[in-house]
Write an enzyme that holds these catalytic residues in place. Structure first.
Site, PDB file in Angstrom:
ATOM      1  N   ASP A   1       0.820  -1.202   0.000  1.00 39.31           N
ATOM      2  CA  ASP A   1       0.000   0.000   0.000  1.00 39.31           C
ATOM      3  C   ASP A   1       0.858   1.257   0.000  1.00 39.31           C
ATOM      4  OD1 ASP A   1      -2.038   1.819   0.368  1.00 39.31           O
ATOM      5  OD2 ASP A   1      -2.265   1.406   2.505  1.00 39.31           O
TER       6      ASP A   1
ATOM      7  N   ASP B   1      -2.098   6.120  -5.040  1.00 40.31           N
ATOM      8  CA  ASP B   1      -2.370   5.230  -3.914  1.00 40.31           C
ATOM      9  C   ASP B   1      -2.791   3.857  -4.404  1.00 40.31           C
ATOM     10  OD1 ASP B   1      -3.129   3.965  -1.621  1.00 40.31           O
ATOM     11  OD2 ASP B   1      -4.508   5.504  -0.941  1.00 40.31           O
TER      12      ASP B   1
END
Length: 429
Positions: A120, A303
């Site tokens: 992530d 992201d």
């Protein structure tokens, strides 16, 4: 931040087939200073949107030592890293599965065990279920048992979110990513879980790849430790996300990027706040027209842990009005092209890139544990929705837009810590 939705206004619908098994890594390359690749698999279980967002971002903000740069003061350079050579393949690949274009997960070895984790770029801590945890949410996953090379640090953590909280402690152990071995990696062991943030998830942990200013206790995130130990030929990593449901083509590459996954040039953009991978967009256009979204420039975040395109509430509501997506899919050919203009480069998203389809089985992703997502769709015969959600990122990093997997599937993304740049190139699907 993760893929889960922080708003009660948008319903995600994914189409796909059942998850298959992943193929084991095959590598015949030496260990030092190589280009390492990990294939990414998409998991099949979704957890609460608001809980996961709270967990990954708002409640993990232990330090904000970096002062954001005023986006109006940025002068953009012409940085172009040295082109990669394809004469020698130096990659360690793990085949992964694409399930419904949702979470992308991959294997990581911690101590003596292998886990499936989310890599992530929107968070910085390394969370893993611990053998010390006796709650059902922990027992549903592979649980970490310290190896002989682990070290007890004992930094206590408590993360509160939505309808529960996590208690943990930070220790360290050896980590392996393909042929890369990283010593003394800080990990946050989950030792108590109250709530369902992990219980129904299809992953064992989360590996944050954002900047260390976001990490608990200012301890080194995984990639910073890789840099410190000089494991790579260049301090880059990159994501290629397959758009094929039930495929094994997505991959995370450490040490560079896979040129065979590109369908055009790569353009690089400077990071303006070393917290998120945040860059500046000059404008966001709808069918080439300025709609007033970025009068002084917009902050945008790359992201990999977020599925959608998000924007500040008022702007996102305006964008939904402008796109005017017919939920019965009847106006797909009339929907506008969305353009993120960054350093003079136009990154286009056509309707086929930002529309999600509801299949006959009625698959939907709930927005929270308390409210059914279907309550926010009028009627039950809807088929198409936009992959957007309103999200107000607080100061000092916000307001900002998030370029999630919808964008990062179309454009291969490169994260360069040597020069603090984000690169995008059209992905070859």
């Amino acid at each position: 931040m993760n893929i889960f939705i922080y708003s009660l206004f948008i319903v995600l619908v994914f189409c796909g087939q059942e998850q298959g098994t992943f193929l084991q890594e095959q590598s015949t390359t030496p260990q030092e200073n190589k280009l390492y690749t990990i294939k990414l698999k998409e998991t099949h279980t979704i957890v609460s949107a608001k809980e996961m967002y709270d967990f990954l971002t708002t409640k993990q903000t232990y330090f904000r030592q970096q002062t954001p740069i005023n986006v109006q003061e940025i002068e953009f350079g012409g940085y172009v890293p040295k082109p990669q050579q394809n004469t020698e393949k130096r990659q360690a690949d793990l085949k992964l599965h694409n399930f419904k274009n949702t979470q992308f997960t991959g294997p990581i070895t911690l101590g003596d065990q292998e886990f499936q984790v989310i890599f992530d770029t929107g968070s910085a801590n390394f969370w893993i279920d611990s053998i010390k945890c006796k709650n059902e949410g922990c027992k549903a996953h592979q649980q970490y048992k310290p190896s002989a090379r682990s070290k007890h640090l004992g930094y206590a953590l408590n993360v509160q979110f939505g309808t529960g909280d996590l208690n943990g402690e930070v220790n360290s152990d050896v980590v392996k990513l393909g042929d890369i071995e990283i010593d003394d990696q800080n990990i946050a062991e989950i030792i108590e879980e109250n709530g369902s943030v992990f219980q129904n998830s299809g992953f064992d942990g989360i590996v944050g790849l954002a900047y260390p200013s976001m990490a608990a206790y200012n301890l080194n995130p995984l990639f910073d430790n890789i840099m410190k130990q000089k494991k790579l030929q260049s301090n880059q990593f990159s994501f290629f996300m397959s758009n094929k449901v039930n495929s094994y083509e997505s991959q995370l590459t450490f040490g560079g990027y896979d040129t065979t996954k590109l369908d055009g040039p790569v353009h690089y953009h400077p990071v303006i706040d070393k917290y998120y991978w945040m860059i500046k967009a000059e404008n966001i256009l709808v069918n080439g027209q300025d709609q007033g979204f970025c009068p002084k420039g917009c902050r945008v975040v790359a992201d990999t842990g977020t599925s959608l395109i998000t924007g500040p509430y008022d702007d996102l509501m305006k964008l939904l009005d402008l796109t005017n997506i017919d939920d019965n899919c009847s106006n797909l050919k009339q929907l506008p092209t969305l353009t993120f203009k960054i350093d003079g480069v136009n990154y286009d998203l056509e309707a086929k890139d930002y529309i999600m389809e509801l299949k006959d089985d009625g698959t939907e992703i709930p927005l929270s544990n308390e409210v059914s997502a279907s309550a926010f769709i009028e009627g039950s015969a809807k088929q198409c929705i936009g992959a957007f959600m309103p999200l107000d990122i607080p100061d000092p990093q916000g307001p900002a837009w998030i370029l999630g997997d919808i964008f990062l599937t179309k454009y291969l993304s490169i994260y360069d810590r040597d020069m603090n740049m984000v690169g995008f190139g059209k992905a070859k699907h």
